[in-house]
Design a protein around this motif. Structure first.
Motif, PDB file in Angstrom:
ATOM      1  N   ALA A  40       0.819  -1.215   0.000  1.00  0.00           N
ATOM      2  CA  ALA A  40       0.000   0.000   0.000  1.00  0.00           C
ATOM      3  C   ALA A  40       0.857   1.272   0.000  1.00  0.00           C
ATOM      4  O   ALA A  40       0.366   2.355  -0.313  1.00  0.00           O
ATOM      5  N   ILE A  41       2.128   1.131   0.332  1.00  0.00           N
ATOM      6  CA  ILE A  41       3.033   2.288   0.328  1.00  0.00           C
ATOM      7  C   ILE A  41       3.410   2.584  -1.121  1.00  0.00           C
ATOM      8  O   ILE A  41       3.823   1.688  -1.851  1.00  0.00           O
ATOM      9  N   PRO A  42       3.279   3.834  -1.561  1.00  0.00           N
ATOM     10  CA  PRO A  42       3.674   4.155  -2.943  1.00  0.00           C
ATOM     11  C   PRO A  42       5.114   3.715  -3.210  1.00  0.00           C
ATOM     12  O   PRO A  42       6.004   3.943  -2.393  1.00  0.00           O
ATOM     13  N   GLU A  43       5.325   3.074  -4.348  1.00  0.00           N
ATOM     14  CA  GLU A  43       6.630   2.491  -4.654  1.00  0.00           C
ATOM     15  C   GLU A  43       7.767   3.499  -4.574  1.00  0.00           C
ATOM     16  O   GLU A  43       8.872   3.171  -4.135  1.00  0.00           O
ATOM     17  N   ALA A  44       7.504   4.737  -4.951  1.00  0.00           N
ATOM     18  CA  ALA A  44       8.554   5.766  -4.948  1.00  0.00           C
ATOM     19  C   ALA A  44       9.087   6.049  -3.541  1.00  0.00           C
ATOM     20  O   ALA A  44      10.228   6.479  -3.388  1.00  0.00           O
ATOM     21  N   VAL A  45       8.286   5.788  -2.522  1.00  0.00           N
ATOM     22  CA  VAL A  45       8.723   6.056  -1.148  1.00  0.00           C
ATOM     23  C   VAL A  45       8.728   4.798  -0.282  1.00  0.00           C
ATOM     24  O   VAL A  45       8.907   4.875   0.927  1.00  0.00           O
ATOM     25  N   TYR A  68       3.771   2.429  12.117  1.00  0.00           N
ATOM     26  CA  TYR A  68       4.852   1.452  11.895  1.00  0.00           C
ATOM     27  C   TYR A  68       5.762   2.078  10.853  1.00  0.00           C
ATOM     28  O   TYR A  68       5.355   2.295   9.718  1.00  0.00           O
ATOM     29  N   VAL A  69       6.997   2.425  11.261  1.00  0.00           N
ATOM     30  CA  VAL A  69       7.852   3.258  10.415  1.00  0.00           C
ATOM     31  C   VAL A  69       9.252   2.661  10.295  1.00  0.00           C
ATOM     32  O   VAL A  69       9.832   2.204  11.279  1.00  0.00           O
ATOM     33  N   SER A  70       9.796   2.712   9.087  1.00  0.00           N
ATOM     34  CA  SER A  70      11.157   2.231   8.845  1.00  0.00           C
ATOM     35  C   SER A  70      12.172   3.197   9.440  1.00  0.00           C
ATOM     36  O   SER A  70      11.922   4.395   9.545  1.00  0.00           O
ATOM     37  N   GLU A  71      13.323   2.652   9.795  1.00  0.00           N
ATOM     38  CA  GLU A  71      14.378   3.485  10.369  1.00  0.00           C
ATOM     39  C   GLU A  71      14.783   4.625   9.431  1.00  0.00           C
ATOM     40  O   GLU A  71      15.012   5.741   9.865  1.00  0.00           O
ATOM     41  N   GLN A  72      14.840   4.348   8.114  1.00  0.00           N
ATOM     42  CA  GLN A  72      15.286   5.374   7.165  1.00  0.00           C
ATOM     43  C   GLN A  72      14.354   6.579   7.138  1.00  0.00           C
ATOM     44  O   GLN A  72      14.749   7.650   6.686  1.00  0.00           O
ATOM     45  N   ASN A  73      13.129   6.428   7.629  1.00  0.00           N
ATOM     46  CA  ASN A  73      12.167   7.527   7.607  1.00  0.00           C
ATOM     47  C   ASN A  73      11.991   8.228   8.943  1.00  0.00           C
ATOM     48  O   ASN A  73      11.081   9.032   9.106  1.00  0.00           O
TER      49      ASN A  73
END
Length: 108
Positions: A40-45, A68-73
């Motif tokens: 569901a997350i846009p591929e670009a991000v 729920y968030v990735s470390e890079q963000n």
């Protein structure tokens, strides 16, 4: 290879792109959510799966929720304003420094 998490439980962080901040309450060493959520997350991000992901008690100007968030963000948040998510007061104690310590290990 599993990397060590850059952020820790109780740390206040903010999202690198979206206008929200929160307190970390759990860490997954690598992605551990559904494929549907990920797709569901846009591929670009869309973040890589091979990094720590963090569970947050999060808030923006309009509401409180869990994220729920990735470390890079994520970035450390230097705003000393207390967070208003109701689970934070149940599970954490806020220290004078503005950081949070889980109540099960907080010292009084």
């Amino acid at each position: 290879m599993i990397r060590d998490a850059k952020f820790s439980i109780g740390q206040v962080v903010r999202h690198r792109v979206y206008p929200f901040r929160g307190v970390i309450y759990d860490v997954d060493p690598v992605f551990d959510n559904s494929d549907e959520w990920y797709e569901a997350i846009p591929e670009a991000v869309r973040p890589r799966k091979d990094q720590p992901f963090y569970h947050l008690y999060a808030e923006n100007e309009e509401s409180v929720y869990e994220a729920y968030v990735s470390e890079q963000n994520l970035l450390p948040d230097e705003d000393a304003t207390p967070l208003r998510h109701p689970r934070i007061a149940v599970e954490f104690e806020r220290l004078g420094s503005g950081s949070y310590v889980p109540r099960n290990i907080a010292t009084h």
